[in-house]
Write a protein that holds these residues in place. Structure first.
Motif, PDB file in Angstrom:
ATOM      1  N   THR A  13       0.827  -1.207   0.000  1.00  0.00           N
ATOM      2  CA  THR A  13       0.000   0.000   0.000  1.00  0.00           C
ATOM      3  C   THR A  13       0.862   1.257   0.000  1.00  0.00           C
ATOM      4  O   THR A  13       0.337   2.360  -0.131  1.00  0.00           O
ATOM      5  CB  THR A  13      -0.927   0.019   1.231  1.00  0.00           C
ATOM      6  OG1 THR A  13      -0.125   0.002   2.423  1.00  0.00           O
ATOM      7  CG2 THR A  13      -1.841  -1.195   1.240  1.00  0.00           C
ATOM      8  N   GLU A  69       3.319   0.281  -4.391  1.00  0.00           N
ATOM      9  CA  GLU A  69       2.351   0.691  -5.412  1.00  0.00           C
ATOM     10  C   GLU A  69       2.980   0.668  -6.795  1.00  0.00           C
ATOM     11  O   GLU A  69       2.402   0.147  -7.754  1.00  0.00           O
ATOM     12  CB  GLU A  69       1.833   2.097  -5.106  1.00  0.00           C
ATOM     13  CG  GLU A  69       0.895   2.647  -6.173  1.00  0.00           C
ATOM     14  CD  GLU A  69       0.360   4.023  -5.853  1.00  0.00           C
ATOM     15  OE1 GLU A  69      -0.441   4.544  -6.652  1.00  0.00           O
ATOM     16  OE2 GLU A  69       0.733   4.580  -4.802  1.00  0.00           O
ATOM     17  N   VAL A 111      -1.436  -7.733  -2.973  1.00  0.00           N
ATOM     18  CA  VAL A 111      -1.062  -6.607  -2.123  1.00  0.00           C
ATOM     19  C   VAL A 111      -1.204  -7.031  -0.673  1.00  0.00           C
ATOM     20  O   VAL A 111      -2.260  -7.515  -0.258  1.00  0.00           O
ATOM     21  CB  VAL A 111      -1.943  -5.379  -2.408  1.00  0.00           C
ATOM     22  CG1 VAL A 111      -1.619  -4.241  -1.433  1.00  0.00           C
ATOM     23  CG2 VAL A 111      -1.753  -4.913  -3.846  1.00  0.00           C
ATOM     24  N   SER A 146      -0.672  -6.121   3.581  1.00  0.00           N
ATOM     25  CA  SER A 146      -0.604  -5.055   4.578  1.00  0.00           C
ATOM     26  C   SER A 146      -0.856  -5.672   5.940  1.00  0.00           C
ATOM     27  O   SER A 146      -1.427  -6.768   6.052  1.00  0.00           O
ATOM     28  CB  SER A 146      -1.655  -3.967   4.288  1.00  0.00           C
ATOM     29  OG  SER A 146      -1.709  -3.020   5.338  1.00  0.00           O
ATOM     30  N   LYS A 162      -7.164  -2.408   4.509  1.00  0.00           N
ATOM     31  CA  LYS A 162      -6.369  -1.439   3.744  1.00  0.00           C
ATOM     32  C   LYS A 162      -5.790  -2.093   2.500  1.00  0.00           C
ATOM     33  O   LYS A 162      -5.746  -1.480   1.430  1.00  0.00           O
ATOM     34  CB  LYS A 162      -5.258  -0.879   4.620  1.00  0.00           C
ATOM     35  CG  LYS A 162      -4.435   0.208   3.956  1.00  0.00           C
ATOM     36  CD  LYS A 162      -3.400   0.765   4.919  1.00  0.00           C
ATOM     37  CE  LYS A 162      -2.590   1.889   4.260  1.00  0.00           C
ATOM     38  NZ  LYS A 162      -1.554   2.431   5.192  1.00  0.00           N
ATOM     39  N   ALA A 163      -5.367  -3.338   2.618  1.00  0.00           N
ATOM     40  CA  ALA A 163      -4.823  -4.062   1.466  1.00  0.00           C
ATOM     41  C   ALA A 163      -5.880  -4.229   0.388  1.00  0.00           C
ATOM     42  O   ALA A 163      -5.610  -4.033  -0.808  1.00  0.00           O
ATOM     43  CB  ALA A 163      -4.286  -5.414   1.902  1.00  0.00           C
ATOM     44  N   ARG A 164      -7.094  -4.592   0.795  1.00  0.00           N
ATOM     45  CA  ARG A 164      -8.167  -4.777  -0.185  1.00  0.00           C
ATOM     46  C   ARG A 164      -8.548  -3.452  -0.850  1.00  0.00           C
ATOM     47  O   ARG A 164      -8.799  -3.402  -2.062  1.00  0.00           O
ATOM     48  CB  ARG A 164      -9.380  -5.419   0.489  1.00  0.00           C
ATOM     49  CG  ARG A 164      -9.175  -6.899   0.820  1.00  0.00           C
ATOM     50  CD  ARG A 164     -10.460  -7.548   1.270  1.00  0.00           C
ATOM     51  NE  ARG A 164     -10.859  -7.118   2.609  1.00  0.00           N
ATOM     52  CZ  ARG A 164     -10.502  -7.738   3.728  1.00  0.00           C
ATOM     53  NH1 ARG A 164      -9.713  -8.800   3.687  1.00  0.00           N
ATOM     54  NH2 ARG A 164     -10.923  -7.306   4.900  1.00  0.00           N
ATOM     55  N   GLU A 165      -8.583  -2.382  -0.070  1.00  0.00           N
ATOM     56  CA  GLU A 165      -8.919  -1.077  -0.632  1.00  0.00           C
ATOM     57  C   GLU A 165      -7.878  -0.637  -1.665  1.00  0.00           C
ATOM     58  O   GLU A 165      -8.218  -0.127  -2.736  1.00  0.00           O
ATOM     59  CB  GLU A 165      -9.017  -0.038   0.488  1.00  0.00           C
ATOM     60  CG  GLU A 165     -10.244  -0.206   1.384  1.00  0.00           C
ATOM     61  CD  GLU A 165     -10.238   0.762   2.554  1.00  0.00           C
ATOM     62  OE1 GLU A 165      -9.256   1.533   2.684  1.00  0.00           O
ATOM     63  OE2 GLU A 165     -11.212   0.760   3.331  1.00  0.00           O
ATOM     64  N   LYS A 166      -6.601  -0.826  -1.318  1.00  0.00           N
ATOM     65  CA  LYS A 166      -5.545  -0.450  -2.254  1.00  0.00           C
ATOM     66  C   LYS A 166      -5.573  -1.318  -3.503  1.00  0.00           C
ATOM     67  O   LYS A 166      -5.350  -0.829  -4.622  1.00  0.00           O
ATOM     68  CB  LYS A 166      -4.180  -0.556  -1.573  1.00  0.00           C
ATOM     69  CG  LYS A 166      -3.800   0.669  -0.769  1.00  0.00           C
ATOM     70  CD  LYS A 166      -3.608   1.883  -1.676  1.00  0.00           C
ATOM     71  CE  LYS A 166      -3.163   3.097  -0.909  1.00  0.00           C
ATOM     72  NZ  LYS A 166      -2.948   4.268  -1.797  1.00  0.00           N
ATOM     73  N   GLU A 200      -8.057   0.066  -5.723  1.00  0.00           N
ATOM     74  CA  GLU A 200      -7.559   1.298  -6.339  1.00  0.00           C
ATOM     75  C   GLU A 200      -6.629   0.992  -7.508  1.00  0.00           C
ATOM     76  O   GLU A 200      -6.695   1.637  -8.554  1.00  0.00           O
ATOM     77  CB  GLU A 200      -6.812   2.152  -5.306  1.00  0.00           C
ATOM     78  CG  GLU A 200      -7.700   2.815  -4.273  1.00  0.00           C
ATOM     79  CD  GLU A 200      -6.892   3.650  -3.297  1.00  0.00           C
ATOM     80  OE1 GLU A 200      -5.735   4.004  -3.625  1.00  0.00           O
ATOM     81  OE2 GLU A 200      -7.411   3.956  -2.205  1.00  0.00           O
ATOM     82  N   TYR A 201      -5.769  -0.008  -7.323  1.00  0.00           N
ATOM     83  CA  TYR A 201      -4.844  -0.364  -8.398  1.00  0.00           C
ATOM     84  C   TYR A 201      -5.602  -0.918  -9.590  1.00  0.00           C
ATOM     85  O   TYR A 201      -5.259  -0.621 -10.745  1.00  0.00           O
ATOM     86  CB  TYR A 201      -3.822  -1.394  -7.906  1.00  0.00           C
ATOM     87  CG  TYR A 201      -2.938  -0.911  -6.769  1.00  0.00           C
ATOM     88  CD1 TYR A 201      -2.826   0.446  -6.468  1.00  0.00           C
ATOM     89  CD2 TYR A 201      -2.210  -1.801  -5.992  1.00  0.00           C
ATOM     90  CE1 TYR A 201      -2.015   0.890  -5.426  1.00  0.00           C
ATOM     91  CE2 TYR A 201      -1.394  -1.362  -4.951  1.00  0.00           C
ATOM     92  CZ  TYR A 201      -1.310  -0.028  -4.667  1.00  0.00           C
ATOM     93  OH  TYR A 201      -0.514   0.409  -3.644  1.00  0.00           O
ATOM     94  N   GLY A 219      -6.003  -8.252  -2.311  1.00  0.00           N
ATOM     95  CA  GLY A 219      -5.380  -7.745  -1.104  1.00  0.00           C
ATOM     96  C   GLY A 219      -5.582  -8.689   0.074  1.00  0.00           C
ATOM     97  O   GLY A 219      -6.679  -9.236   0.260  1.00  0.00           O
TER      98      GLY A 219
END
Length: 222
Positions: free
Chosen positions: A9, A14, A30, A32, A37-41, A44-45, A60
């Motif tokens: 993240t 990234e 990803v 974390s 937070k890993a799933r959210e990022k 986003e990717y 994530g």
């Protein structure tokens, strides 16, 4: 191949996640300490890649689960977290897995950044000392500007120096590095040479901060 980016993240995580997902067909995970937070990022990717016409799935997980699922595990965490991260995921690593560390110890002084290695002599050596015996350890991606790496529209045209005492692990990471368009991997020898490679990072930061137009500085050896 399945690649896990622990601390994926953050900035360097990234950049590597986006580049591998954009330029290759490897599966990118990803990691974390916070799975949400890993799933959210990861989402986003995926959105970033989709906006550039690349329909890829990025997953994530909490660090331990990401490492357990991957063949190559990148420790995209600050240097003072690498040993703890290796210890946290060690039980999920298998014979032949590869640990990659891009971290370089730095300390900021009045006149800029200076190389500040751990007592082991280098961050790569610290990881090698902490890793299970049957896991290859590779130092790579130390000298890449995270912002430039994360902008998949930006041409790279730069090198990454790779160090390892495990020939097979080194070959794997050099191949993965060169699958990123515009990135060339150069063999810099064994882990004993890691301090010299890592010390280039604060040099590049200082040059970038003191010269206009060099914010995303990289190195090309000719």
């Amino acid at each position: 191949m399945r690649i896990a980016l622990l601390g994926g993240t953050g900035d360097i995580g990234e950049g590597l996640a986006l580049r591998w997902a954009y330029h290759t067909d490897h599966e990118v995970l990803v990691g974390s300490r916070d799975p949400e937070k890993a799933r959210e990022k990861a989402d986003e990717y995926e959105t970033e890649l989709s906006s550039r016409g690349r329909d890829r799935k990025v997953n994530g997980f909490v660090n331990e689960m990401a490492a357990e699922r991957a063949k190559v595990v990148v420790l995209a965490v600050p240097p003072y977290h690498v040993a703890d991260t290796v210890e946290a995921v060690a039980d999920g690593l298998e014979d032949g897995d590869v640990l990659v560390t891009p971290a370089a110890g730095m300390k900021r002084g009045d006149d800029g950044f200076h190389y500040h290695p751990p007592s082991a002599g280098s961050v790569t050596r610290l990881v090698a000392d902490a890793a299970p015996d049957d896991v290859g350890v590779v130092g790579a991606f130390h000298n890449l500007a995270a912002g430039r790496l994360a902008n998949v529209d930006a041409e790279l045209g730069i090198d990454t120096l790779v160090v390892s005492d495990d020939p097979d692990a080194k070959e794997t990471v050099m191949r993965l590095a060169e699958e990123i368009d515009g990135l060339r991997a150069l063999d810099a020898g064994g882990v004993g040479n890691a301090a010299e490679v890592e010390s280039v990072t604060p040099l590049l930061v200082n040059v970038a901060q003191n010269n206009d137009g060099m914010h995303d500085l990289g190195v090309r050896f000719q």
